[in-house]
Write an enzyme that holds these catalytic residues in place. Structure first.
Site, PDB file in Angstrom:
ATOM      1  CB  SER A 242      -0.839   0.008   1.092  1.00 62.75           C
ATOM      2  OG  SER A 242       0.123   0.137   2.392  1.00 62.75           O
ATOM      3  CE  LYS A 243      -1.874   6.831  -2.948  1.00 57.39           C
ATOM      4  NZ  LYS A 243      -3.285   6.613  -2.726  1.00 57.39           N
ATOM      5  NE  ARG A 244       0.688   0.292   5.961  1.00 58.22           N
ATOM      6  CZ  ARG A 244       1.550  -0.695   6.412  1.00 58.22           C
ATOM      7  NH1 ARG A 244       2.656  -0.591   6.830  1.00 58.22           N
ATOM      8  NH2 ARG A 244       1.190  -2.022   6.417  1.00 58.22           N
TER       9      ARG A 244
END
Ligand code: GLU
Length: 474
Positions: A242-244
């Protein structure tokens, strides 16, 4: 395989090509190409709010950058809505689907009750056997599949193996909403059938849909395509990517200076392997790709590995092709415009090409390459960074004055004679080569580190080199 293979990549436009989607596309593409089959592209654009032209373009842009093509025109799922309705009508006529007049509140209550009784929250079949004459007035019905209540549904998956789902866990799910729009479940089945898809290759997050879709295929008397549900991509910490974890869109990797061939190679190795081969040409990948060599466990995205692979491809790619990728990168890079502008002059482009062999040896990404190439387009007199400033002592400036003389008279402006002359000067003055090369580097590039100093001299040419030396030596 005797059958003509047809795969499809079926992304929903989200505004970018997700790395997981890119890998799904790649597997579909490799499988199709390996079998001399086709890969089709279907844009699942039924969510009208999200399916803007820009979002569709972004998908196509991502695929094109990765060098993945498809057969025929992309199919818009939304444009096929009449056909989806027609199939649902046919199912109503055949008795494999029925109208359900339950209000959303009633369905919620049903689910609550099931939950309270410890059963999975499922529709209870209230309207399964009721006749249309009992329909409440003024209520637009949804249309549900009349799913088998006994037995089990089997998905013989090429990656996950034999997956058995008891039919009692698959309720009479909705095929058409009360506003007449088909659900994803129905649309996918009708489109896959009509497009002649023989193999559905997608993320394992669609495995439960696979069972439901199998029921629809069977209700329609259609052949169920072969399925292959590939494991998801996880971040280095083992959680779903994911983006993180960093960038998740293909275009972000382009902006970070990765080459499409490195990206392709890296993505192919996420979940699939062929012996110990780490570096695979496109031809090799096509030749070697096998669905039964795709593992079941999630693959972890390893940024360091990607970077190393990219470094390899930077060095291995011929200069003309690398220049093309560099320009593509610059077109999308935030500060790429002035560099592109500089390169639009054919003389400068030639200079860049001359410098590339030296540049690509050291750079792992096109970002690094651009940074270390920046001496080419910076204007005289050059700004010096801190390191260069430190190098340019009075003693160093004296050396530069001497070198100006030496380099004015080299027999030929090429790496070897330049090296010979600079070395001869160092020897004559009893100086270590670094003592001579460092001031030269600082004067020519304004930096304390740079590509090989003779490459720099050659790329800049005699006039510009002497000018820069003069700026610092005078
Ligand atoms: N449109 C779905 C998605 O983007 C994929 C559907 C499918 O492959 O069947 O996740």
């Amino acid at each position: 395989m005797a059958q003509d293979i047809v795969t499809r990549f079926a992304p929903s436009p989200t505004g970018f090509l997700h790395i997981g989607g890119a890998r799904t596309a790649l597997f579909n593409w490799l499988f199709a190409r390996h079998h001399n089959g086709k890969m089709l592209l279907r844009i699942e654009d039924t969510d009208r709010a999200r399916s803007t032209q820009e979002a569709v373009d972004a998908l196509i842009d991502g695929l094109t950058w990765l060098g993945l093509d498809w057969d025929g025109e992309p199919v818009s799922q939304f444009s096929r809505v009449d056909r989806h309705r027609q199939v649902v009508d046919q199912m109503l006529a055949d008795g494999t689907a029925y109208r359900c007049y339950c209000s959303p509140e009633e369905v919620d209550a049903m689910r609550e009750k099931a939950r309270a009784e410890g059963r999975p929250p499922r529709y209870d079949g209230t309207w399964r056997e009721r006749s249309a004459s009992e329909a409440p007035e003024g209520v637009a019905p949804v249309i549900r599949l009349k799913a088998p209540r006994e037995g089990e549904t089997v998905v013989d998956d090429m990656v996950q193996g034999r997956v058995v789902i008891p039919n009692k866990d698959l309720d009479d799910f909705v095929l058409m909403r009360s506003d007449g729009t088909p659900t994803y479940m129905l649309a996918v089945v009708v489109d896959d059938h009509d497009m002649g898809v023989t193999h559905i290759i997608r993320g394992v997050d669609h495995l439960t849909n696979a069972a439901r879709q199998t029921l629809i295929f069977k209700a329609l008397g259609w052949d169920v395509p072969q399925m292959a549900h590939i494991p998801l991509i996880h971040g280095p910490d083992g959680a779903k990517l994911s983006k993180r974890h960093g960038a998740t869109g293909a275009e972000a990797y382009r902006a970070m200076g990765y080459l499409p061939q490195a990206m392709r190679n890296y993505l192919a190795r996420l979940g699939w392997s062929h012996g110990d081969e780490e570096i695979m040409s496109l031809e090799d990948m096509i030749k070697w790709f096998r669905m039964d060599a795709v593992g079941q466990s999630a693959a972890r995205f390893d940024f360091k590995k990607l970077e190393n692979l990219n470094g390899h491809y930077m060095r291995a790619t011929n200069d003309a092709e690398l220049l093309g990728h560099w320009k593509t990168y610059l077109t999308h890079a935030e500060d790429g415009a002035p560099v592109l502008q500089w390169m639009s002059n054919p003389d400068n482009e030639k200079t860049a090409l001359t410098a590339l062999p030296g540049l690509k040896e050291r750079a792992k990404t096109l970002v690094e390459l651009t940074e270390s190439a920046s001496y080419l387009w910076r204007q005289r007199p050059l700004d010096s960074d801190e390191k260069a400033e430190k190098i340019l002592t009075d003693e160093a400036r004296q050396i530069l004055r001497d070198l100006h003389g030496v380099l004015s008279t080299v027999p030929e402006w090429a790496a070897e004679p330049l090296e010979t002359s600079v070395k001869a000067y160092a020897e004559q003055k009893d100086l270590k080569l670094g003592k001579v090369a460092q001031p030269l580097r600082a004067a020519l590039t304004g930096r304390g580190t740079s590509p090989g100093i003779y490459d720099v001299l050659v790329a800049l040419g005699q006039e510009e080199s002497l000018g820069r030396i003069d700026d610092q030596g005078a």
